[in-house]
Each structure stands twice: as C-alpha cells, then as structure tokens.
Design a protein around this motif. Sequence first.
Motif, short mmCIF file in Angstrom:
data_model
loop_
_atom_site.label_atom_id
_atom_site.label_comp_id
_atom_site.label_asym_id
_atom_site.label_seq_id
_atom_site.Cartn_x
_atom_site.Cartn_y
_atom_site.Cartn_z
N ARG A 1 10.30 -10.44 -4.59
CA ARG A 1 11.46 -10.44 -5.50
C ARG A 1 11.92 -9.02 -5.80
NH1 ARG A 1 12.95 -14.25 -9.16
NH2 ARG A 1 12.49 -12.90 -10.95
N ILE A 2 10.95 -8.11 -5.94
CA ILE A 2 11.30 -6.70 -6.18
C ILE A 2 11.93 -6.09 -4.93
CG2 ILE A 2 10.32 -4.41 -6.62
CD1 ILE A 2 8.16 -5.92 -8.32
N SER A 3 11.36 -6.44 -3.77
CA SER A 3 11.87 -5.90 -2.49
C SER A 3 13.31 -6.33 -2.24
CB SER A 3 10.99 -6.35 -1.33
OG SER A 3 9.69 -5.81 -1.45
N GLU A 4 13.66 -7.53 -2.73
CA GLU A 4 15.04 -7.99 -2.56
C GLU A 4 16.02 -7.02 -3.19
OE1 GLU A 4 14.20 -12.84 -2.51
OE2 GLU A 4 15.11 -11.89 -4.27
N ILE A 5 15.62 -6.40 -4.29
CA ILE A 5 16.47 -5.38 -4.93
C ILE A 5 16.39 -4.06 -4.17
CG2 ILE A 5 16.85 -3.99 -7.01
CD1 ILE A 5 15.88 -6.33 -8.67
N LEU A 6 15.15 -3.63 -3.87
CA LEU A 6 14.97 -2.32 -3.24
C LEU A 6 15.57 -2.25 -1.84
CD1 LEU A 6 11.29 -1.48 -4.30
CD2 LEU A 6 13.42 -0.76 -5.39
N TYR B 1 4.62 2.56 -13.59
CA TYR B 1 5.60 3.52 -14.11
C TYR B 1 6.56 3.95 -13.00
CZ TYR B 1 7.33 8.06 -15.78
OH TYR B 1 8.12 9.12 -16.12
N SER B 2 6.00 4.29 -11.85
CA SER B 2 6.81 4.77 -10.73
C SER B 2 7.70 3.66 -10.18
CB SER B 2 5.89 5.31 -9.62
OG SER B 2 6.62 5.66 -8.48
N LEU B 3 7.15 2.45 -10.07
CA LEU B 3 7.90 1.33 -9.50
C LEU B 3 9.07 0.94 -10.39
CD1 LEU B 3 8.19 -0.78 -7.29
CD2 LEU B 3 6.56 -2.22 -8.51
N LEU C 1 2.24 -6.87 -10.15
CA LEU C 1 1.73 -5.86 -9.21
C LEU C 1 0.74 -4.93 -9.91
CD1 LEU C 1 4.97 -4.89 -7.25
CD2 LEU C 1 3.04 -6.21 -6.42
N ASN C 2 1.05 -4.56 -11.15
CA ASN C 2 0.14 -3.70 -11.91
C ASN C 2 -1.22 -4.37 -12.08
OD1 ASN C 2 -0.89 -1.75 -13.86
ND2 ASN C 2 -0.38 -3.27 -15.41
N GLN C 3 -1.22 -5.66 -12.40
CA GLN C 3 -2.48 -6.39 -12.55
C GLN C 3 -3.26 -6.40 -11.25
OE1 GLN C 3 -1.76 -10.31 -14.18
NE2 GLN C 3 -0.42 -9.50 -15.78
N PHE C 4 -2.55 -6.55 -10.14
CA PHE C 4 -3.24 -6.57 -8.84
C PHE C 4 -3.85 -5.21 -8.53
CE2 PHE C 4 -3.07 -5.84 -4.21
CZ PHE C 4 -4.01 -6.80 -3.81
N PHE C 5 -3.07 -4.13 -8.72
CA PHE C 5 -3.57 -2.80 -8.39
C PHE C 5 -4.69 -2.35 -9.33
CE2 PHE C 5 0.69 -1.97 -6.31
CZ PHE C 5 0.16 -1.93 -5.04
N SER C 6 -4.52 -2.60 -10.63
CA SER C 6 -5.50 -2.07 -11.59
C SER C 6 -6.75 -2.94 -11.70
CB SER C 6 -4.85 -1.92 -12.97
OG SER C 6 -4.37 -3.16 -13.44
N LEU D 1 0.82 -1.21 0.00
CA LEU D 1 0.00 0.00 0.00
C LEU D 1 0.86 1.26 0.00
CD1 LEU D 1 -2.96 -0.90 2.39
CD2 LEU D 1 -2.95 -0.81 -0.10
N LYS D 2 2.09 1.16 0.53
CA LYS D 2 2.99 2.32 0.51
C LYS D 2 3.33 2.73 -0.92
CE LYS D 2 5.17 1.34 4.98
NZ LYS D 2 6.42 0.94 5.66
N LEU D 3 3.29 1.75 -1.83
CA LEU D 3 3.59 2.05 -3.23
C LEU D 3 2.58 3.01 -3.84
CD1 LEU D 3 4.55 -1.45 -4.74
CD2 LEU D 3 6.07 0.46 -4.26
N ILE D 4 1.33 2.95 -3.32
CA ILE D 4 0.28 3.79 -3.91
C ILE D 4 -0.15 4.88 -2.94
CG2 ILE D 4 -0.60 2.09 -5.56
CD1 ILE D 4 -2.68 1.26 -3.54
N SER D 5 0.73 5.18 -1.96
CA SER D 5 0.38 6.22 -0.98
C SER D 5 0.21 7.59 -1.64
CB SER D 5 1.44 6.29 0.12
OG SER D 5 2.71 6.56 -0.46
#
Length: 583
Positions: free
Chosen positions: A324-329, A105-107, A142-147, A24-28
Amino acid sequence: MNYNLSKPVQGKGLSNYAAFKSLLKLISHEKKRLALALLATIGNSGLSLLGPLLTAYAIDTYVMHKQYHGVLVYSGILLAIYLAAFGISFLQTKLMGTVGQRTLYSLRNTIFHKLQHLPVAFFNQNKAGDLISRVNNDTDKLNQFFSQSLMQFVGSIITMTGAGIFLLILNIKLGLVSLLPALIILVFTRLLSPWVKKKNAQNLKTVGGLSAEIQESLSNFKVIVAFGRRDYFMDRFNEANKKNFKTAAAVGIANNIFLPFYTLLSSIAQLMVLAYGIYLIAAGQFTIGLLVSYLAYANYFYSPLRQLAALWANFQTAMAGWERISEILDLENNMITIEDHTRQSGAPLLELKQVHFGYPEGREILHNINFSLEKGKTYALVGPTGGGKTTTASLIARLYDPVKGKVLLDGKDIRAYSPEERTRRIGFILQDPFLFTGTVRDNILYGNQEYENYSNAQLEEVIRAANLEKLLAIFEQGLETPVQSTGEGVSLGQKQLIAFMRAVLRKPDLLILDEATANIDTVTEKLLGEILEKLPVSTTRVIIAHRLNTIENADEIFFVNDGEVTNAGSFHQVVDKLLHSRH
C-alpha cells in the motif's frame, strides 16, 4: 493519468522474496547496526545450540558414572553460556529497536515528501483519510516488523539451521525422520501465504476506508448538524466499521492459522524422534545422553518454527502494508517540466491553443479552447454553473495539463516553467480558500519568501504600499489574529480576504479570482475592486463571477458553457446569453 489508489493494478503484487528485498532497501542505511545485530543473533543462536551437546556429554560421561563434580562443573558452564546468550539477546533487541524507529521516521518523511510532489489530480481521486492511514497505520506495521520481528525471524532461521545440522550430524537416519514433518510445514506455508497476505491487504484497505469515513464526518460536522443527518453519517460509519470488523475477523483467523498446525507437527516430530531413538538405544546404536540432546535439538528446530508461525503472519501484514505504501512511492507526477527555449516577441501573456481537457475515466469537459490574455487587461469568465469556468482557470494556472493542445505563458509552453517560477507569476484565489492553523500573518506569507523575515511593522508597511491596509483593519488583532484550519474564529468572507491579500502580496503577472467576492458584503467587494484597479498596470486579471456587477468593467468577457469558450461581446450580450443558457 489515473491516480486512484483504490483500484488495484493487475499484476502489480510482488512475491514474498521480491517484497522482502525491496523492504531491506529501506534499512540499507543501517548496515552497521544490522551487521552488529546479525552477529549478536548468530552468537545468541550459537551459544544456545551448545547447550544440548554439553548436556549429552555430561549425562554420558558424568551422570551415568555418578561423577557429580563433573555435573556441577558443566552446570556452571551451561549457566555462563545462557547468561551470555541473554546479554547478547538484550543487545540485539536494543539495536533493532532504534533501527525500527529510525526507519519509521525516514519512511514517513519519504511518503510525505512524495505526497508533496504529486499533482492535484492525485488528491482529487483519493480520500484524505485513506492517505492518513497509509502514512500512520501502514508504516507502523513495518516499524513493528523491523523493530520486533526481523531479528527474531533471522534468529529463528539461524537456530533452525544450526539445530538441523546437529540433527543430521549426530545421526543421519534419525535426523531425516525428525525433519520429515518440516517438509509438510513448508508446503503448507507456501500454499497459504498468498491467502494470508491477501486477507491482511483487505484489512488494511478497510482500515483506510474507516479512517476516511471518520475524517469526512468530522470535517463536515457542521453540515451534518445543520441538516440533522447524524443518522445518515452514523449509518455510513456503521457500514465502514462492519466491513472493517469482517476483514479484521478474517485476518485474525488467517494470521493464527499457522500456529496450531506447526505445533501439531512439531509434537509429531518429537514423538517420532523419541520412538526411533528408543529403538536405536535398544539396538545399542545410541546413548541416553545423545537421545536427550537429540530431543533438545528437535525442540530447538521446531520451537523457532512455532515462533515463525506468528512472525510469518507479522511478515505478511508488513508486506501488505508495504504494498500500500509502495503504491504511493511508485507514482510519478505527470506534471513534468519540459525544455522549451521558444521566445516570441509581442506574444500575449497567456494563450490557450486548441486545448481539450477531461478528467481520468470521464468524458471530455473542454473542447478545442482557443483564446489569449494580454498584459494589463481585465478578463471575465462567465457562464452557468458546471459550464467549465473553474476548470478553464485551473488549466491557466497549470493545476492540470490539457489532454490535447497547449497553454503558453509569454509565448513559451507553460510546462517549461518551474513550479516556483509559475506560481510566482500566476496568482490563484480559490473559490473555497484553505487556511493553515496559525495567524493572519502566517497565512498571508504562505509561500512568500520575500517577506518571511520582515517584522510586523515592516510587513504592515508593505501591506499599506499594496493598498491592503483597509482589509487588514477588518481583523481585530491585525496580523496576529488567530486562524484555525477548520475556519473557526474567522468568517468565510474573512478567509477570502486573507487569500486575496496572500495572492496580491506575491505581485503576480496574472491574478485569477475564482468567485473571490462570493462571501463578502458589497462595501468590502467595492474595496476589493478599488485594490484591483490599483494593481500594477502590467498585471492581468481574470475574474470568475456570478455577480454581474463584478465583471461590468472587464476589458473582455468570455462565455463558458458546455465545454466551449467563446467571446461574449458586450456586457448586455453576456446578460442575454446567461438568461438563455438557463433554459
């Protein structure tokens, strides 16, 4: 520091709740749109839940008494309600669709920005194909989940909550009976969710492996053809594809396991409502209209549950992708900039003091290295293949930090210099230079802001002043000669010439040439030697070469072998050491 993403960190996995909060922080930054979408979802669910109540009233008040005018009136009211719900649902879909795309786009920008700030060691330990899969494929999950799924997910929960409240208010005993199968569903879901998430994570990992295999095969296709080993890479691809097929089949079962179970229990719940409802009607404790509305509310409760079966699988896929994305971030660059205000008058340009180095999970490669480089001198690093010459040069340029000891630049710890200042002062021509798709001009100006706004005529004047015009003349179209990142259109020797011009134009205090003349002819090699001689007198040169004629005029020669760097003495002593090191 170990940057290998293929090795999972124990205890790193997040619970579904913690992962959802971090998602949810991604779309804050989309709070306004999310609030509107949430209001639309509540409105849609509220309007839908009014239907059964109005239907029950119409049946008991008008249908049972054959007052069809009232039936028509309530039918019109229900039609208006359902049309309004449709309009609100469309608004919600539109709002969340744009939220998903902006988040994607932001992610992707955030991930790519993070990749740009990670050290060379990270890219040495991970395959490019897997990183591409994380940037493209995992973010799309993630895009599919959010949209598509998030507001359906929230809407289903709101509808279920409202339907559950109505079920309990209308008749608490019947309500408890109808909600009993939901407890079994909850236990089943909690037990299986970790397994489903694990299967999705395994599938995403094999997708990354498949992507890495394809990228490696396509990047090295010339080698494959030259050695006639298409069969070897086909076997490797088949193996990666087989692994992906197995995990995809497993994840298909895992993601679809909830739906039949939810459907079965929702059917059982409706049968229980019908049976107990008929009993209550026979006992005079219930009306036919209320039973119809009750069945509708039971359907409103369990239909979203069936929808949640699919949405929950999407959620688990998104969670696996997010991990998997968080492992990078979550990675941090261990090449930090430190504070060091030390100033030593008369200090050498660069000095290595008691330096030790080894790659992660590997043996130590360099042991207690001590030497210094003075301003304006030419140094050579020689030694057998694998002796540690390129690793030593990489430490000088701070592509890596030593495990122990210090590297000093002008008497100050090299870690105290910003990356911009360090790369301005130290030029490095790599053994296998990489070129970007564009032109010769684009590549020689890469990272050089001083000349980026110069016209071609002005840039050619700068090139003449740097004595590089004869190198530029080798390219048919001069500065506008097309260049491909794959190397098509230019030879390996020409690639090295472009890298040479790129480094010299930056006017570094220290210029490192790692086999920079390995792929060029002797005439051009002599020309490069002349250019090096004409560099500013303050420029220090470090030459790594196997061709002994390139180091014949070096002021000092260091012999690098078995992790040790020693002063080699004269040119003839170097030749003798090289001959003996091969035996």
